[in-house]
Design a protein around this motif. Structure first.
Motif, PDB file in Angstrom:
ATOM      1  N   ILE A   1       0.847  -1.206   0.000  1.00 56.95           N
ATOM      2  CA  ILE A   1       0.000   0.000   0.000  1.00 56.95           C
ATOM      3  C   ILE A   1       0.875   1.246   0.000  1.00 56.95           C
ATOM      4  O   ILE A   1       0.641   2.196  -0.751  1.00 56.95           O
ATOM      5  CB  ILE A   1      -0.979  -0.005   1.208  1.00 56.95           C
ATOM      6  CG1 ILE A   1      -1.966  -1.163   1.071  1.00 56.95           C
ATOM      7  CG2 ILE A   1      -1.725   1.320   1.302  1.00 56.95           C
ATOM      8  CD1 ILE A   1      -2.799  -1.440   2.306  1.00 56.95           C
ATOM      9  N   MET A   2       1.907   1.220   0.835  1.00 51.43           N
ATOM     10  CA  MET A   2       2.807   2.373   0.918  1.00 51.43           C
ATOM     11  C   MET A   2       3.403   2.668  -0.458  1.00 51.43           C
ATOM     12  O   MET A   2       3.472   3.806  -0.886  1.00 51.43           O
ATOM     13  CB  MET A   2       3.938   2.089   1.900  1.00 51.43           C
ATOM     14  CG  MET A   2       3.505   2.065   3.340  1.00 51.43           C
ATOM     15  SD  MET A   2       4.929   1.667   4.368  1.00 51.43           S
ATOM     16  CE  MET A   2       4.178   1.647   5.967  1.00 51.43           C
ATOM     17  N   LYS A   3       3.832   1.593  -1.129  1.00 51.11           N
ATOM     18  CA  LYS A   3       4.446   1.771  -2.446  1.00 51.11           C
ATOM     19  C   LYS A   3       3.425   2.283  -3.454  1.00 51.11           C
ATOM     20  O   LYS A   3       3.736   3.121  -4.299  1.00 51.11           O
ATOM     21  CB  LYS A   3       5.029   0.436  -2.933  1.00 51.11           C
ATOM     22  CG  LYS A   3       6.258  -0.007  -2.198  1.00 51.11           C
ATOM     23  CD  LYS A   3       7.496   0.756  -2.567  1.00 51.11           C
ATOM     24  CE  LYS A   3       7.957   0.427  -3.975  1.00 51.11           C
ATOM     25  NZ  LYS A   3       9.056   1.282  -4.399  1.00 51.11           N
ATOM     26  N   GLN A   4       2.184   1.760  -3.357  1.00 48.97           N
ATOM     27  CA  GLN A   4       1.177   2.157  -4.333  1.00 48.97           C
ATOM     28  C   GLN A   4       0.741   3.618  -4.207  1.00 48.97           C
ATOM     29  O   GLN A   4       0.303   4.216  -5.172  1.00 48.97           O
ATOM     30  CB  GLN A   4      -0.039   1.234  -4.247  1.00 48.97           C
ATOM     31  CG  GLN A   4       0.157  -0.011  -5.105  1.00 48.97           C
ATOM     32  CD  GLN A   4      -0.604  -1.193  -4.606  1.00 48.97           C
ATOM     33  OE1 GLN A   4      -1.142  -1.205  -3.499  1.00 48.97           O
ATOM     34  NE2 GLN A   4      -0.655  -2.233  -5.421  1.00 48.97           N
ATOM     35  N   VAL A   5       0.864   4.172  -3.006  1.00 53.88           N
ATOM     36  CA  VAL A   5       0.484   5.584  -2.863  1.00 53.88           C
ATOM     37  C   VAL A   5       1.674   6.514  -3.110  1.00 53.88           C
ATOM     38  O   VAL A   5       1.562   7.718  -2.920  1.00 53.88           O
ATOM     39  CB  VAL A   5      -0.200   5.903  -1.507  1.00 53.88           C
ATOM     40  CG1 VAL A   5      -1.493   5.145  -1.363  1.00 53.88           C
ATOM     41  CG2 VAL A   5       0.732   5.643  -0.343  1.00 53.88           C
ATOM     42  N   GLY A   6       2.785   5.946  -3.506  1.00 54.25           N
ATOM     43  CA  GLY A   6       3.905   6.788  -3.932  1.00 54.25           C
ATOM     44  C   GLY A   6       5.055   6.914  -2.951  1.00 54.25           C
ATOM     45  O   GLY A   6       5.857   7.838  -3.076  1.00 54.25           O
ATOM     46  N   ALA A   7       5.129   5.977  -1.983  1.00 51.47           N
ATOM     47  CA  ALA A   7       6.260   6.045  -1.039  1.00 51.47           C
ATOM     48  C   ALA A   7       7.532   5.565  -1.735  1.00 51.47           C
ATOM     49  O   ALA A   7       7.498   4.594  -2.488  1.00 51.47           O
ATOM     50  CB  ALA A   7       5.973   5.178   0.173  1.00 51.47           C
TER      51      ALA A   7
END
Lengths: 303, 283
Positions: free
Chosen positions: A207-213
């Motif tokens: 999720i973190m990666k998908q929101v641009g982290a």
């Protein structure tokens, strides 16, 4: 990354310790156990090298004399030895003095009674050399045929020298290999435990990666968490090591039995290794925790 | 703007899931992408969210070619695109506030801005009172609205929703689509809704792209919509404001012109929010 983000990520890392409390406890437990194994290997190595150093530093000859040796012959031997200029001290121990020494050391009444009836302990000369390198000079005298019926046996440092050297070499190799083995095994166990903890949170990472982290944004809290686990485990491990070793030390060095006391006379007190242990635990624990976390997270960052 | 030129994609070398897709989606459009299960809709979503790269062809989103986008730039691309998933993808250990705030933390926004922005986006989806709740304590519809709020938090120019109504009942689904339409209408966000529910899109006059066996079967443009009373009022207010600005700027210098121009941009936003909330109250 600005200060705000760093502060947030730092507190997130610490908060995660409590949010995933069971995994935290498991990781701390495993890491503490691994640190204890590595720590005791270190202590064992330290004790071995201490024994070797103690024995290796021995510059004392015990020249055991035959019961038939005449006082003139003994004096002749003493003066020959003294003429080498490598004598620090020379002490003649009679058969009775040897018996008293035995009594002092072993405090065994039954053996004393038997020995008093027939004292089998030989008279001896205790010779302390200035320099062990000129040991051959002493040996020449001892091997002189004049003294063949005066000297029954010699307990000399050179007799141990090769053995000590070999033991020293072997113990260093075995000790280092043991430590390396336990360090690698510990790292494998720790990284597996942390991997299980990270696996449980793979969805969160996705999720973190998908929101641009960014990768570093995702990694940072895990790094903090791993380092915190390492620090906590190293504190636990230090106090456990201290408790176990101090108990063992007291038990062996202050034992009623003089024999046991004499065997463990070279045992290293905890104070002498405490810095090595605490520093080693802290460095190894923190590195193992944080590197273990980073390795475990890496797999889930490929989104 | 999204432009796809001869886009092909497959999970292995021998089988293409998407085959020669050619597509143009302009800024501010609202598009439904429909198709049966296995048609290639989700694969298209994965290409747009940069989970995968096309095997061949060109895929340009907001001027960036995703085919050769460096790995380091992927997070920055993702920040410019809001994504809504069928399974909501909320972090269950975080409160609603933190779930929405997370996107802003990722983009290094200050705590002050986060504290102001999160209630704003939560109010857009009418969930202001749920800020302290955890996702597990909310219904499916509410969770999906949090996902929408999260997607909107970083003010993206594009919002892609993959089966957003998949886990909620039909009535709530209609209302959720209305929310997305309002966001598109009043915030100007380009919206792509991927769904397999043909019935869901019947009530909305929007562009529909149908995918079948990895190719575009139909691309139906919407019939022009008649303005509702609400839209008319909003348009009138905007025109009135524009006229006021023109009058003022003819008298004042350029710096003042800039200030009043900002006001124009701000004013409709307030009414936009109110409009969205009005729709949301029915939720």
């Amino acid at each position: 990354m600005n200060f705000n983000s760093l502060r947030y990520l730092f507190t997130e890392g610490l908060k995660n310790l409590f949010k995933n409390i069971f995994m935290t406890i498991a990781s701390i437990g495993v890491l503490t156990a691994c640190l204890l194994v590595v720590g005791f290997s270190l202590i064992l190595k330290e004790n071995l090298s201490n024994i070797i150093k103690y024995v290796g530093e021995e510059k004392t000859f015990f020249i055991f004399l035959t019961d038939d040796a005449k006082p003139e012959q003994i004096d002749d031997l003493k003066s020959c030895i003294n003429s080498t200029n490598n004598v620090k001290s020379l002490k003649y121990i009679t058969k009775n003095q040897a018996l008293e020494e035995f009594h002092k050391t072993f405090n065994n009444d039954l053996a004393m009674r038997a020995l008093k009836r027939t004292n089998v302990l030989p008279a001896s000369i205790e010779l302390n050399m200035k320099d062990i390198s000129s040991i051959d000079e002493i040996y020449k005298i001892l091997e002189d045929t004049r003294f063949s019926n005066v000297i029954s046996s010699v307990n000399a440092p050179t007799k141990h020298a090769k053995i000590i050297k070999d033991v020293d070499k072997t113990s260093k190799v075995i000790g280092t290999a043991m430590i390396i083995f336990f360090v690698v095994a510990s790292l494998a166990i720790i990284s597996n435990t942390i991997r299980a903890a990270v696996f449980a949170r793979r969805r969160e990472i996705a999720i973190m990666k998908q929101v641009g982290a960014t990768d570093s944004f995702v990694r940072f809290p895990f790094l903090i968490e791993g380092a915190a686990i390492g620090i906590i485990a190293s504190i636990f491990a230090f106090f456990l090591t201290m408790l176990i070793y101090e108990t063992l030390y007291t038990m062996l060095t202050r034992n009623q039995s003089a024999f046991l006391r004499s065997l463990f006379i070279t045992m290293v007190p905890f104070k002498r290794v405490s810095f090595l242990i605490s520093f080693g635990y802290l460095i190894f624990g923190t590195l193992a925790g944080s590197i273990g976390s980073l390795i475990s997270v890496r797999k889930y960052l490929k989104i | 703007m999204i432009r796809m030129e001869d886009v092909c994609f497959g999970y292995d070398l021998y089988h293409n899931v998407l085959d020669n897709i050619n597509l143009n989606i302009e800024d501010g459009e609202f598009v439904f992408i429909i198709g049966k299960s296995g048609a290639g809709k989700s694969s298209l979503f994965k290409l747009l969210s940069h989970e995968y790269k096309p095997t061949s062809g060109k895929l340009i989103v907001n001027g960036q070619n995703l085919v050769n986008l460096p790995r380091k730039k992927v997070p920055y691309y993702r920040r410019s695109v809001g994504m809504v998933f069928q399974d909501f993808r909320l972090i269950n250990k975080m409160t609603v506030f933190d779930n929405v705030a997370f996107v802003l933390r990722v983009t290094n926004h200050s705590t002050r801005y986060i504290k102001k922005r999160v209630p704003d986006v939560l109010s857009m989806v009418n969930l202001s009172d749920k800020a302290d709740k955890y996702p597990g304590e909310l219904s499916g519809g509410e969770q999906q609205r949090i996902a929408i709020a999260r997607a909107l938090a970083s003010s993206p120019s594009l919002l892609i929703a993959d089966e957003p109504t998949g886990n909620i009942d039909p009535e709530l689904s209609q209302q959720l689509i209305k929310v997305l339409i309002d966001i598109n209408k009043y915030l100007g966000v380009t919206i792509i809704v991927i769904t397999h529910e043909h019935n869901l899109i019947k009530n909305f006059s929007k562009r529909v792209i149908e995918i079948e066996n990895g190719t575009i079967k139909k691309d139906i443009m919407p019939t022009p919509e008649k303005d509702t009373l609400k839209d008319k009022i909003l348009k009138d207010n905007t025109l009135k404001l524009e006229r006021d600005v023109e009058d003022k700027t003819s008298d004042n210098d350029t710096s003042e012109k800039n200030i009043t121009n900002e006001k124009i941009l701000e004013e409709p936003k307030i009414s936009e929010k109110e409009n969205i909330l009005e729709n949301e109250n029915e939720f």
